[in-house]
Motif scaffolding. Structure first.
Motif, short mmCIF file in Angstrom:
data_model
loop_
_atom_site.label_atom_id
_atom_site.label_comp_id
_atom_site.label_asym_id
_atom_site.label_seq_id
_atom_site.Cartn_x
_atom_site.Cartn_y
_atom_site.Cartn_z
N LYS A 60 0.83 -1.20 0.00
CA LYS A 60 0.00 0.00 0.00
C LYS A 60 0.86 1.25 0.00
O LYS A 60 1.87 1.32 0.69
CB LYS A 60 -0.92 0.01 1.23
N LEU A 87 -10.93 10.18 0.05
CA LEU A 87 -10.83 9.52 -1.26
C LEU A 87 -9.63 8.58 -1.32
O LEU A 87 -9.75 7.43 -1.76
CB LEU A 87 -10.73 10.58 -2.36
N PHE A 88 -8.46 9.06 -0.88
CA PHE A 88 -7.28 8.21 -0.89
C PHE A 88 -7.49 6.96 -0.02
O PHE A 88 -7.10 5.85 -0.40
CB PHE A 88 -6.05 9.00 -0.41
N ALA A 106 -10.32 5.52 0.71
CA ALA A 106 -11.29 4.65 0.06
C ALA A 106 -10.66 3.87 -1.09
O ALA A 106 -11.15 2.79 -1.45
CB ALA A 106 -12.47 5.46 -0.45
N ARG A 107 -9.57 4.38 -1.64
CA ARG A 107 -8.93 3.72 -2.77
C ARG A 107 -7.67 2.96 -2.36
O ARG A 107 -6.80 2.68 -3.19
CB ARG A 107 -8.64 4.74 -3.86
N GLY A 108 -7.59 2.66 -1.08
CA GLY A 108 -6.58 1.73 -0.64
C GLY A 108 -5.27 2.31 -0.19
O GLY A 108 -4.31 1.56 0.05
N TRP A 109 -5.16 3.61 -0.05
CA TRP A 109 -3.92 4.23 0.41
C TRP A 109 -3.90 4.34 1.93
O TRP A 109 -4.94 4.48 2.58
CB TRP A 109 -3.79 5.64 -0.17
N GLU A 113 -10.81 14.42 -6.55
CA GLU A 113 -10.58 13.50 -7.67
C GLU A 113 -9.43 14.00 -8.54
O GLU A 113 -8.61 13.21 -9.01
CB GLU A 113 -11.86 13.38 -8.51
N PHE A 128 -6.20 13.36 -6.75
CA PHE A 128 -5.85 11.94 -6.86
C PHE A 128 -5.28 11.63 -8.24
O PHE A 128 -4.29 10.90 -8.36
CB PHE A 128 -7.09 11.08 -6.58
N ASN A 178 -1.31 10.34 -9.14
CA ASN A 178 -1.05 9.06 -9.80
C ASN A 178 -0.60 9.20 -11.25
O ASN A 178 -0.40 8.19 -11.93
CB ASN A 178 -2.30 8.19 -9.73
#
Length: 576
Positions: free
Chosen positions: A2, A21-22, A24-27, A227, A230, A234
């Motif tokens: 992670k 958000l981060f 929720a997206r696995g960070w 968003e 994020f 990335n």
């Protein structure tokens, strides 16, 4: 494995939405705040960007928890608003401590770790105010311009180390505590200096109109900005800047895709608060008995409430303006072929609008000489500002046979030493009435315009915009393009006319030469046939198709549409 992100200012707004958000997206999320509060799914720790010791402690705590940090989002910030002169030095320094030096200290704290890992991403949350300046937020804008410059320069330094730097540029959002703190800071500033009162009032009206036009439905949410953050984090490309909300796109494009002259004209038109004329200033309108001149005078008096005692209307036939004289407007005789009459008419005028004359001399340059005489007289009598009604794209090379008159007059204004406003106007709806009734009667439209388009507008909308700008007492020199918000080809106009009248129209494409011959054969004098063909050639060249919203911005009303104009004038179109 992670990834881990450290986010500053995570208690609310962009920061909170980004942290959620981060997560929720696995960070792994290190959510830092000045006053820590629970944020589910994240590791919360204290960080105050104004206190360097808390920055070091927060980074250490994050590393102790997750052993690695892959990205940093510098979100903490606020905006200071108000007149610069009234802002105490400590508030100026605080603005930069939070928005600039705080960011630098966070970056400095994580760079050793990023270098050790041979990679990482730094996302700095900037603002539209980091791209363009606006009145009353000079210090916030300065801090964001500094952040943008720092980030771009840093991206070059760190790129070779595998460390990416990103800038996210949001505009207006529906809800964030950034606005609350900004308002609180503004309310704590000293009272107004009297000299700024009119400007501040006018500027606040501009901002209120901006908020109203944006509306809740157009404003982005913190989640939307998150968003974009994020996405930037990335994105492994070299891209530096990410505009996060659509509301600022026109301003960003104006700043980054137009010339400095075009950009400044755009910004001053949209965001330069319109202040009233000084009590001792007088406006003069030439050609005041003409169709445009009359409408400009109407809007000066009615829409902008300029006192009649401060308006001079000049014309070759003063008797035609008796009703204005009765209201207190100074009506004076002026003949552009007689410099002495112009000198007498222009006496005492501070700001002069020269409406291009109706002299159509295609070979002798008489109209340009008339205009040059007017400019010279205006300077001689002590005028301070000149305005002129020109045309779109009059530069050398224009196919339109009268373009050189306009371009030459523009050059005369620029050489006068006075401040000036050049109104580059497009074609009126009313100009269509010269030819459409005959076209409808025959069912045939002879044209050499090809697929060229024209962004027409109503003469009254043009006059309202010109009057509004004149009444705002402009002090700088600018060129304004006054044109419609939609451009139409002749084929599209023909279809609209058919819908209104029920009469079919066939377009007959011709060369410029054939169009000239056709017009002459129908009884049009040869010079005017050539002039008419040059209009189509100019349209075909693309010189009449630019669109913008300057008419609406200046006039503060929705301009008339072509469809409405045609429907309103149906009887005249049918020859009634």
């Amino acid at each position: 494995m992670k990834k881990t992100v450290l986010i500053t200012g995570a208690s609310s707004g962009f920061g909170k939405a980004t942290a959620e958000l981060f997560a929720a997206r696995g960070w792994n999320v290190i959510a830092t705040m000045r006053t820590p509060r629970e944020l589910p799914g994240t590791f919360v720790t204290r960080l105050d960007v104004e206190k360097p010791e808390t920055i070091r402690a927060a980074v250490d705590a994050g590393l102790a928890k997750f052993r690695r940090i892959d990205a940093v989002v510098n979100n903490a910030g606020y905006g200071l608003s108000g007149v610069f002169e009234l802002t105490p030095d400590e508030k100026v320094r605080e603005q930069f401590e939070v928005n600039v030096f705080g960011v630098m200290n966070v970056v400095r704290a994580v760079l050793p770790h990023f270098r050790e890992n041979k990679g990482g991403c730094i996302v700095n949350v900037s603002s539209g105010a980091g791209v363009f300046g606006l009145p009353l937020i000079s210090l916030y804008t300065a801090s964001k311009f500094a952040l943008e410059g720092f980030s771009e320069s840093l991206s070059y330094e760190l790129g070779a180390l595998g460390i990416r730097v990103k800038l996210v540029e949001p505009g207006g959002v529906t809800s964030t505590r950034f606005v609350e703190r900004s308002a609180k800071e503004a309310s704590a500033l000293p009272g107004d200096v009297r000299d700024y009162a009119a400007f501040v009032s006018a500027a606040n009206q501009v901002f209120a109109a901006m908020r109203a036009s944006r509306g809740v439905d157009k404003a982005a949410t913190p989640e939307h900005v998150a968003e974009v953050i994020f996405e930037a984090t990335n994105d492994a490309s070299d891209r530096l800047r990410y505009v996060a909300t659509n509301d600022i796109l026109p301003l960003v494009e104006a700043r980054r895709q137009t010339s400095e002259t075009e950009y400044m004209a755009f910004m001053r038109t949209h965001f330069g608060p319109r202040l009233p004329l000084a009590m001792n200033q007088t406006l003069l309108i030439t050609g005041a008995s003409g169709q445009l001149g009359r409408r400009v005078l109407h809007h000066l008096l009615e829409s902008n409430e300029v006192s009649p005692a401060r308006i001079i209307a000049t014309t070759r036939e003063p008797a035609r303006l008796a009703e204005l004289a009765a209201r207190g407007v100074s009506v004076r005789h002026a003949d552009f072929n007689d410099a002495a009459s112009l000198e007498k008419a222009f006496a005492g005028a501070d700001r002069i609008l020269i409406i291009s004359t109706d002299e159509l001399d295609l070979v002798g340059g008489k109209r340009l000489r008339q205009h040059e005489t007017a400019v010279a007289v205006a300077r001689k009598v002590g005028a301070t500002h000149l305005a002129y009604t020109s045309m779109l794209s009059p530069e050398p090379g224009s196919p339109f046979l009268l373009a050189s008159d306009h371009y030459g007059t523009e050059q005369a204004l620029k050489a006068s030493g006075l401040s000036y406003t050049i109104f580059r106007t497009n074609s009126y709806f009313e100009n269509l009435m010269w030819s459409l009734p005959a076209i409808i009667a025959t069912g045939r439209w002879h044209t050499s315009a090809g697929e060229g388009r024209v962004a027409y507008s109503a003469r009254d909308d043009m006059a309202a915009a010109i009057a509004s700008h004149l009444a705002s007492a402009p002090n700088d020199s600018t060129t304004l393009m006054l044109t419609g918000s939609r451009a139409y080809s002749h084929a599209e106009v023909a279809r609209l006319v058919t819908e209104v009248t029920g009469k079919p129209i066939e377009l007959v494409p011709l060369s410029d030469e054939a169009l000239t011959d056709t017009l002459i054969a129908s009884g049009v004098p040869e010079p005017f046939a050539r002039l008419r063909a040059s209009v189509d050639a100019n349209v075909r060249a693309g010189n009449s198709d630019p669109v913008n919203d300057t008419l609406e911005t200046l006039s503060r009303r929705k301009p008339m549409s072509l469809e409405h104009f045609l429907d309103t004038n149906r009887a005249a179109l049918m020859g009634g």
